[in-house]
Design an enzyme around this catalytic site. Structure first.
Site, mmCIF file in Angstrom:
data_model
loop_
_atom_site.group_PDB
_atom_site.id
_atom_site.type_symbol
_atom_site.label_atom_id
_atom_site.label_comp_id
_atom_site.label_asym_id
_atom_site.label_seq_id
_atom_site.Cartn_x
_atom_site.Cartn_y
_atom_site.Cartn_z
ATOM 1 N N GLU A 1 -2.594 -1.670 -3.181
ATOM 2 C CA GLU A 1 -3.697 -0.915 -2.607
ATOM 3 C C GLU A 1 -3.379 0.575 -2.624
ATOM 4 O OE1 GLU A 1 -5.249 -4.067 0.793
ATOM 5 O OE2 GLU A 1 -4.103 -2.289 1.397
ATOM 6 N N HIS B 1 0.861 -1.189 0.000
ATOM 7 C CA HIS B 1 0.000 0.000 0.000
ATOM 8 C C HIS B 1 0.893 1.235 0.000
ATOM 9 C CE1 HIS B 1 -3.976 1.908 1.567
ATOM 10 N NE2 HIS B 1 -3.234 2.824 0.969
ATOM 11 N N HIS C 1 -0.209 -5.954 9.600
ATOM 12 C CA HIS C 1 0.233 -5.511 10.914
ATOM 13 C C HIS C 1 0.223 -6.653 11.931
ATOM 14 C CE1 HIS C 1 0.995 -2.627 14.128
ATOM 15 N NE2 HIS C 1 0.049 -3.242 14.820
ATOM 16 N N HIS D 1 -8.028 -5.842 7.349
ATOM 17 C CA HIS D 1 -7.822 -4.799 8.360
ATOM 18 C C HIS D 1 -8.089 -5.362 9.751
ATOM 19 C CE1 HIS D 1 -6.805 -0.519 8.892
ATOM 20 N NE2 HIS D 1 -7.366 -0.711 10.068
#
Length: 237
Positions: free
Chosen positions: A70, A43, A214, A190
């Site tokens: 992204e 991203h 993450h 996410h």
């Protein structure tokens, strides 16, 4: 099986913090694929604070699975995607200063814009996905743009799951069902993690791909990257 695409932004963040090439992003990407991941997600943001545009160009020749790029389709981003020609582009409406993505598209308000951008990518046979909140109206709007897939924004699901609210999965079930009926492929991402991914996978039908960065990298600090990727793959079967 739902495919696992690993977002490597955090690897680039760590590299950039020292100004050198440690860790080597390209080597880590090759290792992640060797460990079994079925895709790589990046991203790039306009300030290039983690993934740089040049990283995207180099990854084009390194990724052997599927590269997913992204980002917000500003002119600079569109030019990059057309140059690299990844397997998939995911359109995300984040502002230039956003720490991380925090909302899906209003596919009704931005229908004409999304339709135009998607048309540009589809001319190059790049699969398109739109980042959306789990709202049936937004999913229905996405279907009218010509997109191939949606990516369900799962932050609220992760929060509900952590709080013990199992009913928080319901909007995602409904959104996925509508998407499938309208001929859209279903991705998600996410704040998905080893703790909550199996429950999501077990309840959301026709889930083609999850993008996880993450949590996966944080978990790998304790458990090891190869081990964590295989733990995700087991939960996604």
């Amino acid at each position: 099986m739902t495919k696992l695409s690993v977002n490597v932004n955090k690897i680039a963040t760590l590299r950039n913090s020292r100004g050198g090439n440690v860790p080597d992003l390209l080597k880590v990407v090759a290792d992640i694929e060797d460990f079994g991941a079925q895709g790589i997600t990046i991203h790039p943001r306009p300030d290039e604070r983690h993934i740089r545009y040049e990283d995207a160009r180099k990854l084009r020749d390194v990724v052997t699975t599927e590269l997913n790029i992204e980002g917000n389709p500003i002119d600079k981003f569109i030019d990059l995607v057309l140059e690299v020609q990844p397997a998939q582009v995911t359109l995300v409406p984040d502002s230039p200063d956003a720490i991380t993505s925090n909302a899906g598209w209003n596919t009704i308000t931005h229908k004409d814009f999304l339709k135009e951008v998607i048309g540009v990518f589809k001319e190059k046979n790049i699969r398109t996905s739109i980042f959306v909140d789990p709202e049936t109206s937004m999913v229905a709007g996405a279907a009218k743009t010509g997109a191939d897939r949606i990516e369900l924004y799962t932050e609220q699901y992760a929060r509900d799951y952590e709080a013990g609210n199992m009913h928080g999965i319901q909007p995602f079930i409904e959104a996925a069902n509508i998407a499938y009926e309208l001929g859209l492929g279903i991705n998600a991402g996410h704040d998905l993690s080893l703790r909550n991914i199996k429950y999501f996978k077990d309840h959301v039908s026709n889930l083609l791909e999850v993008s996880i960065g993450h949590a996966l990298i944080c978990e790998s600090l304790y458990l090891g990257l190869e081990n964590v990727i295989n733990m995700y793959l087991h939960r996604l079967k």
